[in-house]
Each structure stands twice: as C-alpha cells, then as structure tokens.
Design a protein around this motif. Structure first.
Motif, PDB file in Angstrom:
ATOM      1  N   PRO A   9       5.468   6.038 -17.526  1.00  8.60           N
ATOM      2  CA  PRO A   9       5.947   5.060 -16.388  1.00  8.60           C
ATOM      3  C   PRO A   9       5.057   3.833 -16.597  1.00  8.60           C
ATOM      4  O   PRO A   9       4.071   3.914 -16.935  1.00  8.60           O
ATOM      5  CB  PRO A   9       5.987   5.992 -14.988  1.00  8.60           C
ATOM      6  CG  PRO A   9       4.778   6.947 -15.625  1.00  8.60           C
ATOM      7  CD  PRO A   9       5.219   7.145 -16.679  1.00  8.60           C
ATOM      8  N   PRO A  10       5.395   2.763 -15.830  1.00  7.09           N
ATOM      9  CA  PRO A  10       4.861   1.504 -16.063  1.00  7.09           C
ATOM     10  C   PRO A  10       3.744   1.626 -14.970  1.00  7.09           C
ATOM     11  O   PRO A  10       3.750   2.254 -13.912  1.00  7.09           O
ATOM     12  CB  PRO A  10       5.789   0.433 -15.460  1.00  7.09           C
ATOM     13  CG  PRO A  10       7.007   1.104 -15.095  1.00  7.09           C
ATOM     14  CD  PRO A  10       7.082   2.631 -15.587  1.00  7.09           C
ATOM     15  N   ARG A  11       2.649   1.129 -15.420  1.00  4.05           N
ATOM     16  CA  ARG A  11       1.512   1.019 -14.452  1.00  4.05           C
ATOM     17  C   ARG A  11       1.656  -0.086 -13.228  1.00  4.05           C
ATOM     18  O   ARG A  11       1.905  -1.220 -13.553  1.00  4.05           O
ATOM     19  CB  ARG A  11       0.207   0.633 -15.085  1.00  4.05           C
ATOM     20  CG  ARG A  11      -1.250   0.716 -14.389  1.00  4.05           C
ATOM     21  CD  ARG A  11      -2.164   0.591 -15.162  1.00  4.05           C
ATOM     22  NE  ARG A  11      -3.635   0.296 -14.398  1.00  4.05           N
ATOM     23  CZ  ARG A  11      -4.901  -0.145 -14.881  1.00  4.05           C
ATOM     24  NH1 ARG A  11      -4.807  -0.375 -16.190  1.00  4.05           N
ATOM     25  NH2 ARG A  11      -5.676  -0.464 -14.061  1.00  4.05           N
ATOM     26  N   VAL A  12       1.720   0.280 -12.005  1.00  2.00           N
ATOM     27  CA  VAL A  12       1.768  -0.424 -10.765  1.00  2.00           C
ATOM     28  C   VAL A  12       0.553  -0.379  -9.836  1.00  2.00           C
ATOM     29  O   VAL A  12       0.235   0.881  -9.894  1.00  2.00           O
ATOM     30  CB  VAL A  12       3.298   0.144 -10.098  1.00  2.00           C
ATOM     31  CG1 VAL A  12       3.339  -1.034  -8.958  1.00  2.00           C
ATOM     32  CG2 VAL A  12       4.300   0.059 -11.016  1.00  2.00           C
ATOM     33  N   PHE A  35       2.773   5.547  -2.577  1.00  2.00           N
ATOM     34  CA  PHE A  35       3.516   4.829  -3.425  1.00  2.00           C
ATOM     35  C   PHE A  35       2.980   4.545  -4.680  1.00  2.00           C
ATOM     36  O   PHE A  35       3.559   4.925  -5.845  1.00  2.00           O
ATOM     37  CB  PHE A  35       3.915   3.245  -2.917  1.00  2.00           C
ATOM     38  CG  PHE A  35       4.560   2.429  -3.939  1.00  2.00           C
ATOM     39  CD1 PHE A  35       5.752   2.650  -4.123  1.00  2.00           C
ATOM     40  CD2 PHE A  35       3.982   1.395  -4.745  1.00  2.00           C
ATOM     41  CE1 PHE A  35       6.443   1.687  -5.271  1.00  2.00           C
ATOM     42  CE2 PHE A  35       4.323   0.557  -5.547  1.00  2.00           C
ATOM     43  CZ  PHE A  35       5.690   0.792  -5.904  1.00  2.00           C
ATOM     44  N   SER A  36       1.707   4.180  -4.872  1.00  2.00           N
ATOM     45  CA  SER A  36       0.841   4.066  -5.998  1.00  2.00           C
ATOM     46  C   SER A  36      -0.733   4.730  -5.899  1.00  2.00           C
ATOM     47  O   SER A  36      -1.083   4.239  -4.882  1.00  2.00           O
ATOM     48  CB  SER A  36       0.845   2.809  -6.557  1.00  2.00           C
ATOM     49  OG  SER A  36       0.006   2.184  -7.642  1.00  2.00           O
ATOM     50  N   GLU A  84       0.513  -3.461 -14.986  1.00  2.98           N
ATOM     51  CA  GLU A  84       1.751  -4.292 -15.682  1.00  2.98           C
ATOM     52  C   GLU A  84       2.524  -4.797 -14.323  1.00  2.98           C
ATOM     53  O   GLU A  84       3.073  -6.044 -14.693  1.00  2.98           O
ATOM     54  CB  GLU A  84       2.662  -3.388 -16.516  1.00  2.98           C
ATOM     55  CG  GLU A  84       3.821  -4.424 -17.051  1.00  2.98           C
ATOM     56  CD  GLU A  84       4.600  -3.333 -17.979  1.00  2.98           C
ATOM     57  OE1 GLU A  84       5.524  -3.917 -18.625  1.00  2.98           O
ATOM     58  OE2 GLU A  84       4.550  -2.052 -18.003  1.00  2.98           O
ATOM     59  N   PHE A  85       2.630  -4.077 -13.452  1.00  2.00           N
ATOM     60  CA  PHE A  85       3.237  -4.881 -12.332  1.00  2.00           C
ATOM     61  C   PHE A  85       2.544  -4.592 -10.975  1.00  2.00           C
ATOM     62  O   PHE A  85       1.549  -3.626 -10.973  1.00  2.00           O
ATOM     63  CB  PHE A  85       4.699  -4.063 -12.093  1.00  2.00           C
ATOM     64  CG  PHE A  85       5.755  -4.017 -12.878  1.00  2.00           C
ATOM     65  CD1 PHE A  85       6.286  -5.055 -13.149  1.00  2.00           C
ATOM     66  CD2 PHE A  85       5.505  -3.238 -14.096  1.00  2.00           C
ATOM     67  CE1 PHE A  85       7.492  -5.144 -13.997  1.00  2.00           C
ATOM     68  CE2 PHE A  85       6.461  -3.147 -15.085  1.00  2.00           C
ATOM     69  CZ  PHE A  85       7.692  -4.130 -15.084  1.00  2.00           C
ATOM     70  N   VAL A  86       2.648  -5.590 -10.100  1.00  2.00           N
ATOM     71  CA  VAL A  86       1.934  -5.577  -8.770  1.00  2.00           C
ATOM     72  C   VAL A  86       2.760  -5.672  -7.648  1.00  2.00           C
ATOM     73  O   VAL A  86       4.125  -6.305  -7.684  1.00  2.00           O
ATOM     74  CB  VAL A  86       0.606  -6.603  -8.620  1.00  2.00           C
ATOM     75  CG1 VAL A  86      -0.232  -6.256  -9.543  1.00  2.00           C
ATOM     76  CG2 VAL A  86       1.558  -7.936  -8.862  1.00  2.00           C
ATOM     77  N   VAL A  87       2.485  -4.907  -6.418  1.00  2.00           N
ATOM     78  CA  VAL A  87       3.250  -5.258  -5.196  1.00  2.00           C
ATOM     79  C   VAL A  87       2.096  -5.816  -4.382  1.00  2.00           C
ATOM     80  O   VAL A  87       1.200  -5.234  -4.420  1.00  2.00           O
ATOM     81  CB  VAL A  87       3.729  -3.920  -4.639  1.00  2.00           C
ATOM     82  CG1 VAL A  87       4.164  -4.173  -3.206  1.00  2.00           C
ATOM     83  CG2 VAL A  87       4.621  -3.278  -5.517  1.00  2.00           C
ATOM     84  N   MET A  88       2.437  -6.905  -3.828  1.00  2.00           N
ATOM     85  CA  MET A  88       1.496  -7.570  -2.879  1.00  2.00           C
ATOM     86  C   MET A  88       1.854  -7.490  -1.446  1.00  2.00           C
ATOM     87  O   MET A  88       3.082  -7.583  -0.955  1.00  2.00           O
ATOM     88  CB  MET A  88       1.521  -9.102  -3.166  1.00  2.00           C
ATOM     89  CG  MET A  88       0.906 -10.301  -2.527  1.00  2.00           C
ATOM     90  SD  MET A  88       0.910 -11.856  -2.830  1.00  2.00           S
ATOM     91  CE  MET A  88       0.651 -12.714  -1.621  1.00  2.00           C
ATOM     92  N   LEU A  89       0.777  -7.150  -0.581  1.00  6.85           N
ATOM     93  CA  LEU A  89       0.962  -6.717   0.843  1.00  6.85           C
ATOM     94  C   LEU A  89      -0.019  -7.580   1.520  1.00  6.85           C
ATOM     95  O   LEU A  89      -0.970  -7.718   1.135  1.00  6.85           O
ATOM     96  CB  LEU A  89       1.007  -5.433   0.939  1.00  6.85           C
ATOM     97  CG  LEU A  89       1.912  -4.393   0.256  1.00  6.85           C
ATOM     98  CD1 LEU A  89       1.558  -3.079   0.538  1.00  6.85           C
ATOM     99  CD2 LEU A  89       3.468  -4.635   0.745  1.00  6.85           C
ATOM    100  N   ASP A  90       0.549  -7.943   2.743  1.00 11.69           N
ATOM    101  CA  ASP A  90      -0.335  -8.337   3.744  1.00 11.69           C
ATOM    102  C   ASP A  90      -1.121  -7.169   4.478  1.00 11.69           C
ATOM    103  O   ASP A  90      -0.543  -6.092   4.229  1.00 11.69           O
ATOM    104  CB  ASP A  90       0.444  -9.194   4.956  1.00 11.69           C
ATOM    105  CG  ASP A  90       0.699 -10.479   4.443  1.00 11.69           C
ATOM    106  OD1 ASP A  90      -0.036 -11.108   3.647  1.00 11.69           O
ATOM    107  OD2 ASP A  90       1.669 -11.072   4.950  1.00 11.69           O
ATOM    108  N   ALA A  91      -2.319  -7.266   5.123  1.00 13.80           N
ATOM    109  CA  ALA A  91      -3.083  -6.237   5.497  1.00 13.80           C
ATOM    110  C   ALA A  91      -2.834  -5.991   7.055  1.00 13.80           C
ATOM    111  O   ALA A  91      -3.651  -4.994   7.708  1.00 13.80           O
ATOM    112  CB  ALA A  91      -4.511  -6.465   5.460  1.00 13.80           C
ATOM    113  N   ASP A  92      -1.906  -6.644   7.638  1.00 11.89           N
ATOM    114  CA  ASP A  92      -1.700  -6.532   9.145  1.00 11.89           C
ATOM    115  C   ASP A  92      -0.205  -6.219   9.320  1.00 11.89           C
ATOM    116  O   ASP A  92       0.410  -6.494  10.246  1.00 11.89           O
ATOM    117  CB  ASP A  92      -1.915  -7.833   9.865  1.00 11.89           C
ATOM    118  CG  ASP A  92      -1.126  -9.044   9.193  1.00 11.89           C
ATOM    119  OD1 ASP A  92      -0.228  -8.718   8.190  1.00 11.89           O
ATOM    120  OD2 ASP A  92      -1.330 -10.090   9.765  1.00 11.89           O
TER     121      ASP A  92
END
Length: 219
Positions: A9-12, A35-36, A84-92
């Motif tokens: 599976p791709p690295r996220v 999730f990861s 390879e893939f990223v999910v970007m999130l706010d911390a609040d």
C-alpha cells in the motif's frame, strides 16, 4: 511457480502545522493515528504545551524555535517524512474521524484528483461552517502527493500557504475538487484567544492573505 507479491500500500503521512493548540491537537492526532501510523506535527514556535501534548498523543513532533507561520511549519512537517501521499490538517479541528481522512484521500489515491480540499458540513457551528464555505480555497484540510506540495513556489516563505497552493493548482493544471467533511468544525480564533484578541488575529490573517498578490508581483 511462486505467486506474485501483492503491491504494498502507498505510504501516507498526516502533517499538522500547529501554533498554540494544546487544547485540541491531541484529539486531531488521535484521529490521524487511527488513519495512518505516520503523523507529524510541526509546532510553529508555540508558547504553550502544543509540542508536548502532540508527542504524548503519539505524533512525531518537529519544533520550530520561532513562530514563522503556517507555511514554514507545513514545509518542515513535509520534510520530516518520506511518504508518497500526505493529508494536511489544521490542529484545531473538532469532530474529526478516520473516515473523514479516508474520504479526503480516496479520490487522490484513485487517480481522480491531484488535490482534494476538505470543506465543513453540519459541524454544529454556523460560524465555522459559514467561514469555510465562504472561503473554501483557504481550507487547511487537503490531500495530495507530497512531492507536488513540496514543489509549490514560496511554500515555506509565505505565512499562509493556501494562496501559493491555489496558484500552483492553476499553473500546473492540477485536477482538484472539494470533499465535504460532515460534522467537522474548527475552533474559532475568537473562542481560543478571547473575542478581541481573536478578532485582531483574524484581521491580521486576512490582511496578510490579501497582500500576497502584491508581494508576488514584486517578487
């Protein structure tokens, strides 16, 4: 004949820029870890316990010595992972679940989009939903390939990375769309800092965002 090995599976990785978010960063990290296994928090010169709380919640933490802005913090988090893939999130964020992150990343993994941008829907806060709907291009909830995001010009120089990301989407002809994140909301600056301090911080943020075009023309 030996059976062929199934593709791995791709690295996220989940990357979370954070500035003075000790009250909420742990719950965001916990949802991300569901999730990861790879969650990176970049504490942007926080003066509170953001770094310690994030580390205790299970994140890998990168600490910037000074408050330089969300753009430099995001770049530092991206450079701390080889995913390879990223999910970007706010911390609040409040109400975030693993399913939301799966929904955000799914069209990118499927090759349907180059970037998915999360927008709030029904999170229980009119102000949060309304603000996100009014300026969805400023959403901090995104999924894409890490190398594409690192290639964004001025990503680590702008205090707010969303305008240069928007320009890069346009310039590269990337495919993007919004993904609704049901029951998620964001803690307002006025709630975190008190009404007047929060209002001043919001005013400064919009002033910096509006001046981006002028700075880019000069640069």
């Amino acid at each position: 004949m030996l059976p062929s090995a199934s593709p791995s599976p791709p690295r996220v990785a989940v990357v979370i820029p954070a500035y003075n978010e000790e009250e909420t960063v742990a719950t965001v990290v916990q949802a991300a870890l569901a999730f990861s296994p790879e969650v990176v928090v970049a504490s942007d010169g926080s003066a509170d316990l953001t770094a310690e709380v994030a580390r205790a919640a299970g994140a890998r933490v990168v600490e910037l010595r000074e408050n330089r802005g969300k753009g430099p913090a995001l770049k530092a988090a991206l450079e701390a992972t080889g995913a390879e893939f990223v999910v970007m999130l706010d911390a609040d964020l409040l109400g975030l679940t693993r399913e939301h992150l799966e929904q955000l990343l799914a069209p990118v993994l499927a090759g349907e989009l180059d970037m998915a941008i999360g927008v709030f829907e029904g999170g229980g806060s009119f102000a949060s939903d309304w603000g996100n709907r009014l300026t969805p291009n400023l959403s901090g909830q995104r999924a894409c390939r890490r190398d594409w995001l690192l290639a964004v010009p001025r990503l680590g120089e702008e205090r707010w990375p969303e305008p240069p990301i928007t320009d890069w989407l346009r310039e590269t002809g990337a495919r993007w769309d919004y993904v609704e994140l049901g029951q998620v909301r964001q803690v307002l600056k006025e709630t975190k800092r008190g009404f007047w301090k929060g209002a001043r911080a919001r005013t400064r943020m919009y002033a910096e965002l509006l001046s981006y075009r002028r700075r880019r023309r000069r640069g």
